[in-house]
Structure formats: structure tokens, C-alpha cells
Design an enzyme around this catalytic site. Sequence first.
Site, mmCIF file in Angstrom:
data_model
loop_
_atom_site.group_PDB
_atom_site.id
_atom_site.type_symbol
_atom_site.label_atom_id
_atom_site.label_comp_id
_atom_site.label_asym_id
_atom_site.label_seq_id
_atom_site.Cartn_x
_atom_site.Cartn_y
_atom_site.Cartn_z
ATOM 1 N N ARG A 1 9.100 5.849 4.356
ATOM 2 C CA ARG A 1 7.931 5.857 5.251
ATOM 3 C C ARG A 1 7.895 7.069 6.179
ATOM 4 O O ARG A 1 7.471 6.990 7.333
ATOM 5 C CB ARG A 1 7.886 4.566 6.097
ATOM 6 C CG ARG A 1 7.791 3.300 5.301
ATOM 7 C CD ARG A 1 6.536 3.190 4.461
ATOM 8 N NE ARG A 1 6.685 2.126 3.481
ATOM 9 C CZ ARG A 1 7.136 2.324 2.231
ATOM 10 N NH1 ARG A 1 7.430 3.544 1.800
ATOM 11 N NH2 ARG A 1 7.272 1.324 1.403
ATOM 12 N N SER B 1 2.520 -3.690 7.954
ATOM 13 C CA SER B 1 3.880 -3.894 8.471
ATOM 14 C C SER B 1 4.027 -3.210 9.825
ATOM 15 O O SER B 1 3.775 -2.012 9.948
ATOM 16 C CB SER B 1 4.913 -3.324 7.505
ATOM 17 O OG SER B 1 4.843 -4.025 6.296
ATOM 18 N N GLU C 1 6.677 0.983 12.449
ATOM 19 C CA GLU C 1 6.173 1.813 11.348
ATOM 20 C C GLU C 1 4.774 2.293 11.739
ATOM 21 O O GLU C 1 4.344 3.385 11.400
ATOM 22 C CB GLU C 1 6.121 0.957 10.078
ATOM 23 C CG GLU C 1 5.669 1.697 8.840
ATOM 24 C CD GLU C 1 5.783 0.837 7.585
ATOM 25 O OE1 GLU C 1 6.853 0.224 7.360
ATOM 26 O OE2 GLU C 1 4.788 0.761 6.838
HETATM 27 C C1 LIG Z 1 -3.033 -4.964 5.048
HETATM 28 C C2 LIG Z 1 -2.178 -3.743 5.044
HETATM 29 C C3 LIG Z 1 -1.215 -3.581 4.063
HETATM 30 C C4 LIG Z 1 -0.408 -2.442 4.027
HETATM 31 N N1 LIG Z 1 0.540 -2.310 3.037
HETATM 32 C C5 LIG Z 1 1.309 -1.206 2.979
HETATM 33 C C6 LIG Z 1 2.288 -1.037 1.935
HETATM 34 O O1 LIG Z 1 2.451 -1.847 1.063
HETATM 35 N N2 LIG Z 1 3.037 0.085 1.949
HETATM 36 C C7 LIG Z 1 2.897 1.054 2.895
HETATM 37 O O2 LIG Z 1 3.602 2.054 2.833
HETATM 38 N N3 LIG Z 1 1.976 0.926 3.892
HETATM 39 C C8 LIG Z 1 1.189 -0.169 3.957
HETATM 40 N N4 LIG Z 1 0.266 -0.304 4.962
HETATM 41 C C9 LIG Z 1 0.165 0.741 5.999
HETATM 42 C C10 LIG Z 1 -0.870 1.833 5.717
HETATM 43 O O3 LIG Z 1 -1.885 1.365 4.845
HETATM 44 C C11 LIG Z 1 -0.233 3.085 5.125
HETATM 45 O O4 LIG Z 1 0.704 3.645 6.005
HETATM 46 C C12 LIG Z 1 -1.282 4.152 4.788
HETATM 47 O O5 LIG Z 1 -0.684 5.163 4.014
HETATM 48 C C13 LIG Z 1 -1.918 4.767 6.029
HETATM 49 O O6 LIG Z 1 -2.970 5.600 5.606
HETATM 50 P P1 LIG Z 1 -4.240 5.829 6.542
HETATM 51 O O7 LIG Z 1 -5.136 6.782 5.839
HETATM 52 O O8 LIG Z 1 -4.833 4.543 6.949
HETATM 53 O O9 LIG Z 1 -3.560 6.587 7.763
HETATM 54 P P2 LIG Z 1 -3.737 6.302 9.335
HETATM 55 O O10 LIG Z 1 -3.287 4.935 9.650
HETATM 56 O O11 LIG Z 1 -5.087 6.694 9.790
HETATM 57 O O12 LIG Z 1 -2.673 7.340 9.899
HETATM 58 C C14 LIG Z 1 -1.294 7.137 9.664
HETATM 59 C C15 LIG Z 1 -0.545 8.453 9.952
HETATM 60 O O13 LIG Z 1 -0.935 9.419 8.989
HETATM 61 C C16 LIG Z 1 -1.377 10.600 9.628
HETATM 62 N N5 LIG Z 1 -2.431 11.202 8.790
HETATM 63 C C17 LIG Z 1 -3.507 10.571 8.245
HETATM 64 N N6 LIG Z 1 -4.238 11.445 7.525
HETATM 65 C C18 LIG Z 1 -3.625 12.652 7.643
HETATM 66 C C19 LIG Z 1 -3.898 13.971 7.146
HETATM 67 N N7 LIG Z 1 -4.973 14.246 6.381
HETATM 68 N N8 LIG Z 1 -3.040 14.972 7.460
HETATM 69 C C20 LIG Z 1 -1.948 14.729 8.232
HETATM 70 N N9 LIG Z 1 -1.646 13.518 8.725
HETATM 71 C C21 LIG Z 1 -2.478 12.490 8.439
HETATM 72 C C22 LIG Z 1 -1.881 10.158 10.993
HETATM 73 O O14 LIG Z 1 -1.838 11.214 11.921
HETATM 74 C C23 LIG Z 1 -0.905 9.036 11.326
HETATM 75 O O15 LIG Z 1 0.281 9.568 11.868
HETATM 76 C C24 LIG Z 1 -0.560 -1.431 5.010
HETATM 77 C C25 LIG Z 1 -1.552 -1.588 5.999
HETATM 78 C C26 LIG Z 1 -2.362 -2.720 6.019
HETATM 79 C C27 LIG Z 1 -3.419 -2.839 7.073
#
Ligand SMILES: Cc1cc2nc3c(=O)[nH]c(=O)nc-3n(C[C@H](O)[C@H](O)[C@H](O)COP(=O)(O)OP(=O)(O)OC[C@H]3O[C@@H](n4cnc5c(N)ncnc54)[C@H](O)[C@@H]3O)c2cc1C
Length: 299
Positions: free
Chosen positions: A172, A221, A291
Site C-alpha cells: 500500500r 480499510s 491506510e
Molecule cells: C469500499 C472500498 C473498498 C476498498 N477496497 C480496497 C482494496 O481491496 N484494496 C486496496 O488497496 N484499496 C481498497 N480501497 C481503498 C481505495 O479504493 C484505494 O486506495 C484506491 O486505490 C484509491 O484510489 P482513489 O483514486 O480513490 O484515490 P484517492 O482516495 O482520491 O487518493 C488516495 C491517494 O492517492 C493520491 N493520488 C490520487 N490520484 C493521484 C495522482 N493522479 N497522482 C498522484 N497521486 C494521486 C492522493 O494524493 C492520495 O494520497 C477500498 C476503498 C473502499 C471505499
Amino acid sequence: LLDIIELKNNLKGKFIENSPLKNHNWFKVGGMADYLFIPENLEDLIYFLKNKPKSLQITIIGAGSNILVKDSGVKGCVIKLSNFNSIKKISETKLEVQSGVLNISLANFAKEEEIGGFEFISGIPGSIGGGIAMNAGCYGREFKDILLNVSAVDFDGNLHSFENIQCGFSYRNCSLSKNLIFITAIFNGYKDIKSNIQEKLDNIKTQREEQQPKKVLTGGSTFANPEGNKAWQLIDSVGLRGYKIGGAFFSEKHCNFIINDGTATALDIQSLINEAIKRVKDKHNIILHPEIKIIGKDN
Ligand SMILES: Cc1cc2nc3c(=O)[nH]c(=O)nc-3n(C[C@H](O)[C@H](O)[C@H](O)COP(=O)(O)OP(=O)(O)OC[C@H]3O[C@@H](n4cnc5c(N)ncnc54)[C@H](O)[C@@H]3O)c2cc1C
């Protein structure tokens, strides 16, 4: 360098002052961004970065599925790349994908092109940029297993490119500078047939529905699993399953998930996080690390 108003007039994308961030995160909490910028394209983004006031703080968000925005809001400019949403097939098994693309869209695109290996991301509700930044993963696979390279711009508007090995992926985490905005990634899969891929996608959907709370406001998580431990077991062991503060509670079904009942503030969620860290430290002498990325001003 231009002042904000002058700068705004030269941008092609949306640039909004005092923009509520509630609608840009899965918890649906938090205050305003001083500015929210949704660049129209890379040129627009680079123009902004090169001409912004030096002191302007920059925060990047993706689909907002892994962030907790504080009630006090976010200082400076929040940038969201939702217009960066193209996917191109560049060889039999390689896809060039912009960082605003949602994981589920990429998984479906790969299926249509009969490229396997992308199924796991269908279970992760974020964007490609967030997936790379978090090295998101599930079912034994992570972004690092499919990424070949990624291009990025730094906060001064300079372009960079990184091979997988340079990204320093671990559980992660991606150890590249946090002052980078991922733009386009090239991913590699393998040839497969549509029906196989569809079956895997269906299995993931079923498993997710069984294991995780549905149609709720959550950030997924809350804590990373500490080495040799499961965060949910630790939370359960200190009596926090179902525990509620204000409008936020640890899910009964999957107690590493915090859920907003619709009335929670970011502070309620932060208080739950702190309560879990304290209880787990007191009982097990283990430090839980969120996380979820907590963003925003201190007050
Ligand atoms: C119901 C649910 C289930 C989930 N299951 C999982 C799972 O199974 N496994 C898992 O790993 N995660 C899981 N997650 C967490 C989440 O979905 C992941 O971490 C996902 O990759 C976050 O992506 P996001 O686009 O929503 O990023 P955001 O939440 O918007 O941002 C997360 C981080 O990424 C950075 N970021 C986003 N876009 C960019 C970019 N273009 N350039 C640089 N930095 C950037 C942000 O600055 C921030 O630090 C889950 C979340 C939910 C709500």
C-alpha cells in the site's frame, strides 16, 4: 508568475474557489478546498503549475475512495484529474491509461480487448492515479504487478517518467515523491479469452458483496495490516466492532471499515481512528497506521 485571478482566466478546465470537498470523497465529509482545479488536459495542468503562486499548496485527489478530508477543509488548491480519462491499446497485451480512469473502467476495457490480469482492480473503487499512489491491491495482486511505467508532472510543471522498479512499491505504498502528479501509465497483461475474464470479474464481485458493507459511506480499510497481524482482528479484539462516535462507526460486518451513517463529521471519523490506535497500543503494544490518507488543515 500570475496571481490567482489572472491565472484562472487563462485556464481551460474548471477552477472553483471555496469548493466543498464532500462530494469528492467516499466518506462524504470534510470542509472546503480554497480552490479546486479540474484541468482540461495535460497542457492546462502544466500551464497552471508553472504559473501558480509559489506559496500555493497543492493536493491531489483521485476518486476519493481512500481519503479523509478534515472538517477544516484543505488549504491551497486541490487538483482532480477526472478529465484524464482515456485508455488506449498499444500492443496485444499493453494498455496506456490516463490516471483519472476508474479501475472498473480499465478492468472492463481489458476484458473487451481480451487482456487478462486486470480483474483484481475491479474490486478496488478508485482511479488509476490513486491505485499507483497506494499500490492498491486485493486477492494477492497489486498495481505493481501490472504497471510497466508511469509518467508524472511535479508541482513545478516538469515532466518525469518512471519505470516500475523506480516507483519503490511496497504494501500500500509507492515511495516516489509525494510532490508528483501521475498522468499516464502503461500496464501489461496477458492474452486471455473474454469468458475467462468475465468469470473472474463475476467472482470478485460476489466475494466483495459477501465480505464488505454495501452502499455505505466508507473509505475502505481504515488501517494497513501491521506486519504479521490483521488490522480487523486487532480492532475486534479491543471491542470496537460496531463502536460508534457521533455519526461514524466501525462496521459490524468488516470492522476495519469505518462507516458514516450520513451524519458523521470528519472529526467523528478521526476520533474513531484515534480510539482504535490507543486501544490497540494499550492492549497489544502494536501501532496501527491509517491506510486512509487524512488531508486538510489542522484547524
Ligand atoms: C469500499 C472500498 C473498498 C476498498 N477496497 C480496497 C482494496 O481491496 N484494496 C486496496 O488497496 N484499496 C481498497 N480501497 C481503498 C481505495 O479504493 C484505494 O486506495 C484506491 O486505490 C484509491 O484510489 P482513489 O483514486 O480513490 O484515490 P484517492 O482516495 O482520491 O487518493 C488516495 C491517494 O492517492 C493520491 N493520488 C490520487 N490520484 C493521484 C495522482 N493522479 N497522482 C498522484 N497521486 C494521486 C492522493 O494524493 C492520495 O494520497 C477500498 C476503498 C473502499 C471505499
